[in-house]
Structures are given as structure tokens and as C-alpha cells.
Design a protein around this motif. Structure first.
Motif, mmCIF file in Angstrom:
data_model
loop_
_atom_site.group_PDB
_atom_site.id
_atom_site.type_symbol
_atom_site.label_atom_id
_atom_site.label_comp_id
_atom_site.label_asym_id
_atom_site.label_seq_id
_atom_site.Cartn_x
_atom_site.Cartn_y
_atom_site.Cartn_z
ATOM 1 N N ALA A 121 21.525 2.168 62.707
ATOM 2 C CA ALA A 121 21.034 0.901 62.860
ATOM 3 C C ALA A 121 22.369 0.198 63.704
ATOM 4 C CB ALA A 121 21.153 0.197 61.484
ATOM 5 N N ALA A 122 21.963 -0.879 64.259
ATOM 6 C CA ALA A 122 23.084 -1.608 65.089
ATOM 7 C C ALA A 122 22.498 -3.104 65.192
ATOM 8 C CB ALA A 122 23.215 -1.022 66.422
ATOM 9 N N GLY A 167 20.211 1.093 73.078
ATOM 10 C CA GLY A 167 21.270 1.515 74.017
ATOM 11 C C GLY A 167 22.669 0.929 72.922
ATOM 12 N N TRP A 168 22.182 0.243 72.064
ATOM 13 C CA TRP A 168 23.531 -0.185 71.146
ATOM 14 C C TRP A 168 23.645 0.615 69.826
ATOM 15 C CZ3 TRP A 168 20.335 -5.335 69.388
ATOM 16 C CH2 TRP A 168 20.169 -6.229 70.593
ATOM 17 N N LEU A 169 22.750 1.914 69.975
ATOM 18 C CA LEU A 169 23.075 2.826 68.973
ATOM 19 C C LEU A 169 23.964 4.101 69.346
ATOM 20 C CD1 LEU A 169 19.045 2.990 67.700
ATOM 21 C CD2 LEU A 169 21.053 1.967 66.440
ATOM 22 N N ARG A 170 24.613 4.759 68.586
ATOM 23 C CA ARG A 170 25.567 5.788 68.865
ATOM 24 C C ARG A 170 24.663 6.756 69.471
ATOM 25 N NH1 ARG A 170 29.886 7.552 64.492
ATOM 26 N NH2 ARG A 170 30.339 5.351 64.996
ATOM 27 N N ASP A 171 23.562 7.319 68.656
ATOM 28 C CA ASP A 171 22.763 8.365 69.388
ATOM 29 C C ASP A 171 21.343 7.875 69.765
ATOM 30 O OD1 ASP A 171 24.927 10.483 68.650
ATOM 31 O OD2 ASP A 171 24.453 10.089 66.594
ATOM 32 N N GLY A 172 21.368 7.243 70.472
ATOM 33 C CA GLY A 172 19.993 6.552 71.245
ATOM 34 C C GLY A 172 19.030 7.544 71.564
ATOM 35 N N ASP A 173 19.653 8.681 72.257
ATOM 36 C CA ASP A 173 18.674 9.767 72.644
ATOM 37 C C ASP A 173 17.783 10.541 71.637
ATOM 38 O OD1 ASP A 173 19.757 9.397 75.161
ATOM 39 O OD2 ASP A 173 21.207 10.977 75.131
ATOM 40 N N MET A 174 18.393 10.362 70.280
ATOM 41 C CA MET A 174 17.757 11.060 69.160
ATOM 42 C C MET A 174 16.650 10.222 68.486
ATOM 43 S SD MET A 174 19.496 13.829 69.106
ATOM 44 C CE MET A 174 18.868 14.270 67.218
ATOM 45 N N VAL A 175 16.438 8.828 69.159
ATOM 46 C CA VAL A 175 15.528 7.721 68.576
ATOM 47 C C VAL A 175 14.151 8.351 68.935
ATOM 48 C CG1 VAL A 175 14.844 5.604 68.160
ATOM 49 C CG2 VAL A 175 17.293 6.083 68.366
ATOM 50 N N GLN A 176 13.217 8.488 67.789
ATOM 51 C CA GLN A 176 11.793 8.599 67.885
ATOM 52 C C GLN A 176 11.015 7.333 67.458
ATOM 53 O OE1 GLN A 176 10.278 11.396 69.485
ATOM 54 N NE2 GLN A 176 12.267 11.887 70.149
ATOM 55 N N SER A 177 11.446 6.646 66.483
ATOM 56 C CA SER A 177 10.795 5.381 66.061
ATOM 57 C C SER A 177 11.849 4.349 65.574
ATOM 58 C CB SER A 177 10.023 5.832 64.804
ATOM 59 O OG SER A 177 10.640 6.107 63.700
ATOM 60 N N LEU A 178 11.471 3.113 65.701
ATOM 61 C CA LEU A 178 12.229 2.097 65.562
ATOM 62 C C LEU A 178 11.830 0.861 64.920
ATOM 63 C CD1 LEU A 178 11.935 0.077 67.940
ATOM 64 C CD2 LEU A 178 13.338 1.653 69.219
ATOM 65 N N ALA A 179 12.528 0.116 64.359
ATOM 66 C CA ALA A 179 12.147 -1.355 63.849
ATOM 67 C C ALA A 179 12.970 -2.320 64.623
ATOM 68 C CB ALA A 179 12.103 -1.353 62.374
ATOM 69 N N ALA A 201 16.834 2.606 63.310
ATOM 70 C CA ALA A 201 15.997 3.892 64.334
ATOM 71 C C ALA A 201 16.069 4.946 63.503
ATOM 72 C CB ALA A 201 16.911 3.795 65.522
ATOM 73 N N SER A 202 15.139 6.017 63.695
ATOM 74 C CA SER A 202 15.163 7.270 63.092
ATOM 75 C C SER A 202 14.577 8.278 64.088
ATOM 76 C CB SER A 202 14.043 7.057 62.049
ATOM 77 O OG SER A 202 13.856 8.603 61.283
ATOM 78 N N ASP A 203 15.113 9.556 63.958
ATOM 79 C CA ASP A 203 14.680 10.830 64.646
ATOM 80 C C ASP A 203 13.335 11.076 64.114
ATOM 81 O OD1 ASP A 203 15.482 11.792 62.395
ATOM 82 O OD2 ASP A 203 16.611 13.266 63.123
ATOM 83 N N ASP A 204 12.754 10.620 63.030
ATOM 84 C CA ASP A 204 11.381 10.886 62.545
ATOM 85 C C ASP A 204 10.532 9.826 63.238
ATOM 86 O OD1 ASP A 204 9.123 11.119 61.216
ATOM 87 O OD2 ASP A 204 9.933 10.863 59.129
ATOM 88 N N PRO A 205 9.408 10.506 64.072
ATOM 89 C CA PRO A 205 8.544 9.561 64.783
ATOM 90 C C PRO A 205 7.601 8.755 63.747
ATOM 91 C CG PRO A 205 7.703 11.825 64.859
ATOM 92 C CD PRO A 205 9.296 11.897 64.375
#
Length: 232
Positions: A121-122, A167-179, A201-205
Motif C-alpha cells: 500500500a502507498a 511506482g509508489w510501491l516498494r515492489d511494483g513489479d510484483m503487482v498483479q491486481s490493485l485498488a 496492491a497484491s501479487d494475486d491477480p
């Protein structure tokens, strides 16, 4: 030579006629109870022949089992909702106890991650008091993001399509779904300009999908907005 047949034509009795007769004659089986035990039909369990009474009992048991399952699901959902309400209340109380306004953005983010098990989250806020204008939470949101946040009257949920807030997240490359949750004064559905945006954000799509309910996310956004108003 045509032979005239005086016998009137009688249409054959159909299944619909029989069903209609039985519907209009509710006392039929009371007067002919022996028929209930003699009628044999195929059971859906094992394809064996059973009496009409046994078949009715099977259907009743199936309905009862279905109702029991629905009740269990309702109880489970109710328990989950109660747990969420308790965690939301705890999070809101923690934010109210904050006496150092610059610490609020981090408290909002960490509280969401801890209380609601959100992996990442960010947030960014703008239009803050000059004393906070150079804080990390107050810089880095483009005009496009600000306009997009103001256009939202409900949370945006869906796959990661390269949105700037990732891009505000620490591990943005891992993000699969977001709110994406707009932060604004008052109810989210009001079309007042947003003063910030919160990204979960989550790595779970399937964690944040377009078809999911957003009432709970709306409450998160409105609670965060109320707490962060002290920065303005």
C-alpha cells in the motif's frame, strides 16, 4: 362413397390435462391414497425405482440440505463482516490517537497492511499545508494522477495496467491486481476534487477485481481521508 361417422371426435387426454385436473382437485389423493404407494418413479440417486412418497422425501431432504448450506454460508459471511468491522474500528481509533500529523500517511498505510492483510500500500496527498509540502508523501503525483483521482467517485479495482501509482510501491513489479482509492473531503461519491490517492496492491491477480464489491474499500478511503485532513 364417403361414409358418415356420427361418432364425435374426442381429443386424447394429455399429461397437461391430467396435471391441470390434479391441481384443480386437491382432494384427489386423499380419496385415492393407495395410488401414492403404487406409483413408481426413478430416483436420481442410483436410478432405482422408488415410490412417489419416497421421491418427495428425497426432494425435501435435498431442499433442507441446500438451506443448511446457505445458512452456514450466511453465518460465515456474517462472522467475516463482523471481524472486518472490528478491524476497521480499531484502525480508525489508532488514527484518531495520532498526535503527530506528519506521521499520519505512514500510519494509514501500515494500518491497512496490518489490519486488512494487504501486501502493499502507498499514497500521495497534495494541497497540504506548506509545512508538509516537501514531505515524501506530498511529492511525486503528476497532474494526470490528480485529475484521475478527482474523476473517481468509487474505488477502481482491476489488473495492473501500468498505472503511475504502482511506482509508489516498494515492489511494483510484483503487482498483479490493485485498488485505487481517491481521497477527498466528504463521501467518495461526491464529485469534489480529490486531495490524494491511496493504492492497495497484491501479487494475486484475483485479490482486486472489477466485479468485486467496493463498500468496504469506500469506508477505508473515507476513514483515511478524514484522518489526513489534518495535513491540509
Amino acid at each position: 362413397m364417403t361414409v358418415y361417422d356420427p361418432t364425435p371426435f374426442i381429443a386424447p387426454i394429455t399429461e397437461e390435462d391430467i396435471a391441470d385436473y390434479l391441481m384443480q382437485t386437491p382432494g384427489f389423493f386423499e380419496r385415492h391414497a393407495e395410488l401414492l404407494t403404487s406409483v413408481q418413479i426413478i430416483s436420481p440417486h442410483g436410478h432405482r425405482a422408488v415410490s412417489l412418497q419416497e421421491r418427495q422425501a428425497e426432494r425435501l431432504r435435498a431442499k433442507i440440505a441446500d438451506l443448511e448450506q446457505r445458512i452456514l454460508e450466511m453465518v460465515h459471511n456474517g462472522q467475516q463482516n463482523m471481524s472486518i468491522d472490528q478491524r476497521l474500528h480499531q484502525w480508525a481509533c489508532d488514527l484518531q490517537r495520532m498526535t503527530h500529523p506528519p506521521s499520519l500517511p505512514e500510519a494509514v498505510v501500515q494500518g491497512i497492511r496490518r489490519q486488512f492483510e494487504v501486501p502493499q500500500a502507498a499514497m500521495r496527498v497534495w494541497g497540504v499545508s506548506p509545512a508538509y509540502a516537501n514531505a515524501p508523501f506530498a511529492v511525486g503525483a503528476s497532474n494526470d494522477v490528480r485529475a484521475f483521482a478527482s474523476s473517481l467517485t468509487m474505488p477502481f479495482c482491476g489488473p495492473n495496467l501500468g498505472f503511475e501509482p504502482v511506482g509508489w510501491l516498494r515492489d511494483g513489479d510484483m503487482v498483479q491486481s490493485l485498488a485505487l482509492l481517491p481521497l477527498r473531503d466528504g463521501p467518495m461519491e461526491h464529485a469534489t476534487p480529490a486531495f490524494g490517492m491511496l493504492v492497495l496492491a497484491s501479487d494475486d491477480p484475483h485479490r482486486f477485481e472489477a466485479t468485486m464489491g467496493t463498500d468496504f474499500l469506500t469506508r477505508i478511503a473515507e476513514t483515511a481521508s478524514a484522518a489526513l485532513a489534518r495535513l491540509r
